[in-house]
Enzyme design. Structure first.
Site, PDB file in Angstrom:
ATOM      1  N   HIS A 233      48.521  48.472  34.726  1.00  0.00           N
ATOM      2  CA  HIS A 233      47.328  48.406  33.678  1.00  0.00           C
ATOM      3  C   HIS A 233      46.221  49.211  34.004  1.00  0.00           C
ATOM      4  CE1 HIS A 233      45.614  45.600  36.348  1.00  0.00           C
ATOM      5  NE2 HIS A 233      44.316  45.916  36.123  1.00  0.00           N
TER       6      HIS A 233
HETATM    7  C1  UD1 Z   1      39.847  44.645  33.169  1.00  0.00           C
HETATM    8  C2  UD1 Z   1      39.238  45.071  34.405  1.00  0.00           C
HETATM    9  C3  UD1 Z   1      40.079  45.354  35.656  1.00  0.00           C
HETATM   10  C4  UD1 Z   1      41.014  44.357  35.771  1.00  0.00           C
HETATM   11  C5  UD1 Z   1      41.722  43.999  34.432  1.00  0.00           C
HETATM   12  C6  UD1 Z   1      42.775  42.787  34.425  1.00  0.00           C
HETATM   13  C7  UD1 Z   1      37.066  46.092  34.143  1.00  0.00           C
HETATM   14  C8  UD1 Z   1      36.379  47.587  34.370  1.00  0.00           C
HETATM   15  N1  UD1 Z   1      38.370  46.341  34.520  1.00  0.00           N
HETATM   16  O1  UD1 Z   1      40.513  45.839  32.674  1.00  0.00           O
HETATM   17  O2  UD1 Z   1      39.330  45.513  36.847  1.00  0.00           O
HETATM   18  O3  UD1 Z   1      41.963  44.496  36.653  1.00  0.00           O
HETATM   19  O4  UD1 Z   1      40.997  43.739  33.578  1.00  0.00           O
HETATM   20  O5  UD1 Z   1      43.398  42.655  33.428  1.00  0.00           O
HETATM   21  O6  UD1 Z   1      36.415  45.299  34.155  1.00  0.00           O
HETATM   22  N2  UD1 Z   1      42.482  43.842  25.279  1.00  0.00           N
HETATM   23  C9  UD1 Z   1      43.247  42.854  24.482  1.00  0.00           C
HETATM   24  N3  UD1 Z   1      43.066  41.505  24.748  1.00  0.00           N
HETATM   25  C10 UD1 Z   1      41.962  40.951  25.679  1.00  0.00           C
HETATM   26  C11 UD1 Z   1      41.369  41.883  26.632  1.00  0.00           C
HETATM   27  C12 UD1 Z   1      41.573  43.359  26.247  1.00  0.00           C
HETATM   28  O7  UD1 Z   1      43.746  43.163  23.678  1.00  0.00           O
HETATM   29  O8  UD1 Z   1      41.962  39.734  25.720  1.00  0.00           O
HETATM   30  C13 UD1 Z   1      42.756  45.177  25.387  1.00  0.00           C
HETATM   31  C14 UD1 Z   1      41.711  45.839  24.335  1.00  0.00           C
HETATM   32  O9  UD1 Z   1      42.434  46.750  23.681  1.00  0.00           O
HETATM   33  C15 UD1 Z   1      40.844  46.453  25.505  1.00  0.00           C
HETATM   34  C16 UD1 Z   1      41.875  46.872  26.780  1.00  0.00           C
HETATM   35  O10 UD1 Z   1      42.602  45.869  26.441  1.00  0.00           O
HETATM   36  O11 UD1 Z   1      40.270  47.681  24.948  1.00  0.00           O
HETATM   37  C17 UD1 Z   1      41.339  46.889  27.865  1.00  0.00           C
HETATM   38  O12 UD1 Z   1      40.394  45.749  28.192  1.00  0.00           O
HETATM   39  P1  UD1 Z   1      39.130  45.755  29.304  1.00  0.00           P
HETATM   40  O13 UD1 Z   1      38.547  44.299  29.450  1.00  0.00           O
HETATM   41  O14 UD1 Z   1      38.187  46.989  28.834  1.00  0.00           O
HETATM   42  O15 UD1 Z   1      39.793  46.393  30.375  1.00  0.00           O
HETATM   43  P2  UD1 Z   1      41.177  45.964  31.203  1.00  0.00           P
HETATM   44  O16 UD1 Z   1      42.008  47.212  31.360  1.00  0.00           O
HETATM   45  O17 UD1 Z   1      41.732  44.606  30.888  1.00  0.00           O
END
Ligand code: UD1
Length: 402
Positions: A233
């Site tokens: 991820h």
């Molecule tokens: C975040 C953390 C990362 C951690 C990871 C674990 C930061 C900078 N990154 O990354 O350190 O390892 O979480 O998962 O804080 N999304 C969904 N549903 C959700 C959450 C996210 O669909 O419940 C999708 C959305 O499209 C979103 C993308 O995942 O834009 C990324 O989510 P985000 O919280 O921005 O970062 P992660 O890649 O999850």
């Protein structure tokens, strides 16, 4: 809990329930949940209970990324949910700060406790520090020395504004003192994520049940389960379609030697779909693509695997605690103890290098290891002991002291 609207004052029932001067604990994203669970429990049940409350920023919000963890780990329903959701780094961080500030004003917590390195960690830390609320950072001092990782920026900045820093491995103290942190603020307590692992290992869901539950065929070989677990991820691995395609090609090749179970993070699901790689992976007979799985399911998958391939930080530690070989698909790790003492090998993203380590594990069983110092299930208790003594000392100290 209904998410707080931006600018909405804290509901009176929430304010009444939270004792004055409580430690405000923050979670935001999936890896925070297994870290906060033993801390919340120890704060409430230790020999010197510390009043505490829980806030969820809402960074992760899908049932598979949040609910499953709260339920399985027995984390209390958050007292406050900021409901921020997704966005660019700037938008997400700013929105958390904007929504968090009035909460701090209303609650006037005795301290803020943050874990890990996600955007919620730095966003809440920054608000608290500027309001004179002491910041406590659990899992401080880890460094990949790669500022291109958003988490590295979050780690360095959170540590700089923290008053109490709890570390998981010896390298962290050296990193912190090099950055000018007063050694008296640093406490080596062990790893709360491993507290959770040890606590729940017996309840882990067997891999066969998880696979059956998702309609994927079982993987039982003649000599027991035979599969590798894969997670990806990191933006550096999944956001660029060329890199992702290279990794998918490597996974396809691995799956011809050992079945690969791949629970897919939402960021990765989006990236695979955009690059048209989801159908290609789905058509591979040796790859079982699953949606994100709960904590107990993931624990069962890891515990029963021949090997784990990942770019997650937490899984490098969990596989070391379980004694399962781990191949880290990154150029570096902020958790060097998992390589020095544990089962982890950092291989980067080169196909040949990944395949060479997979084949080595298949033929020799791979690297052995030992469980690092203080990864013994008692880290949260140590944190609470230090915290209780620190809060007592602060109450007795002149204003601005400690
Ligand atoms: C975040 C953390 C990362 C951690 C990871 C674990 C930061 C900078 N990154 O990354 O350190 O390892 O979480 O998962 O804080 N999304 C969904 N549903 C959700 C959450 C996210 O669909 O419940 C999708 C959305 O499209 C979103 C993308 O995942 O834009 C990324 O989510 P985000 O919280 O921005 O970062 P992660 O890649 O999850």
């Amino acid at each position: 809990m209904i998410p707080q609207e931006p600018g909405e004052p804290l509901r009176p029932d929430v304010l009444e329930r939270i004792p004055h001067g409580a430690v405000l604990c923050v979670v935001g994203a999936r890896p925070n949940f297994m870290k906060i669970a033993p801390i919340m429990e120890a704060l409430g049940t230790g020999p010197a209970p510390v009043p505490a409350c829980l806030l969820h920023t809402g960074q992760h919000y899908d049932a598979g990324m949040k609910e499953a963890f709260f339920t399985q780990l027995g984390i209390p329903e958050p007292d406050v949910d900021l409901g921020v959701g997704s966005g660019s780094h700037a938008v997400q961080t700013a929105e958390i700060m904007r929504r968090f500030e009035p909460v701090v004003d209303a609650l006037r917590p005795g301290a803020l406790l943050v874990v890990g390195d996600v955007n919620s960690t730095i966003a809440c830390g920054l608000v608290a520090a500027k309001k004179g609320v002491p910041v406590i950072h659990v899992e401080a001092g880890l460094r990949s020395f790669d500022r291109a990782m958003p988490e590295e920026v979050n780690r360095v900045l959170t540590d700089q504004i923290s008053d109490l820093l709890f570390t998981t491995e010896a390298s962290a103290r050296a990193n912190l003192t090099r950055e000018g942190i007063d050694p008296a603020r640093i406490h080596f307590v062990g790893n709360v994520m491993i507290d959770t692992l040890r606590r729940h290992l017996e309840r882990a869901v067997p891999a066969a049940d998880t696979l059956e539950g998702w309609g994927a065929p079982g993987l039982d070989g003649a000599r027991g389960p035979h599969y590798a677990v894969l997670t990806l991820h990191r933006p550096s691995n999944v956001d660029d379609s060329g890199t992702l395609e290279r990794l998918v090609a490597a996974v396809t090749e691995i799956s011809r030697e050992i079945p690969v179970v791949f629970p897919v993070h939402p960021r990765t699901a989006g990236a695979l779909a955009r690059a048209g790689l989801d159908r290609r992976l789905g058509a591979e007979p040796g790859v079982r693509v699953l949606p994100p799985v709960g904590y107990l399911e993931m624990l069962g998958l890891m515990a029963g695997a021949r090997m784990v391939l990942t770019d997650s930080g937490g899984m490098q530690e969990e596989t070391t605690a379980l004694g399962i070989p781990c191949i880290t698909i990154r150029e570096n790790t902020e958790r060097p103890i998992t390589v020095e003492e544990g089962t982890n090998t950092v291989v980067g993203t080169d196909r040949e290098r990944i395949l060479a380590v997979v084949r080595d594990i298949l033929s020799t069983g791979g690297k052995g290891g030992r469980v690092p110092q203080l990864w013994d299930g008692r880290a949260a208790h140590r944190i609470c002991e230090v915290l209780a003594a620190w809060m007592t000392a602060r109450r007795g100290a002149p204003a601005g002291g400690l």
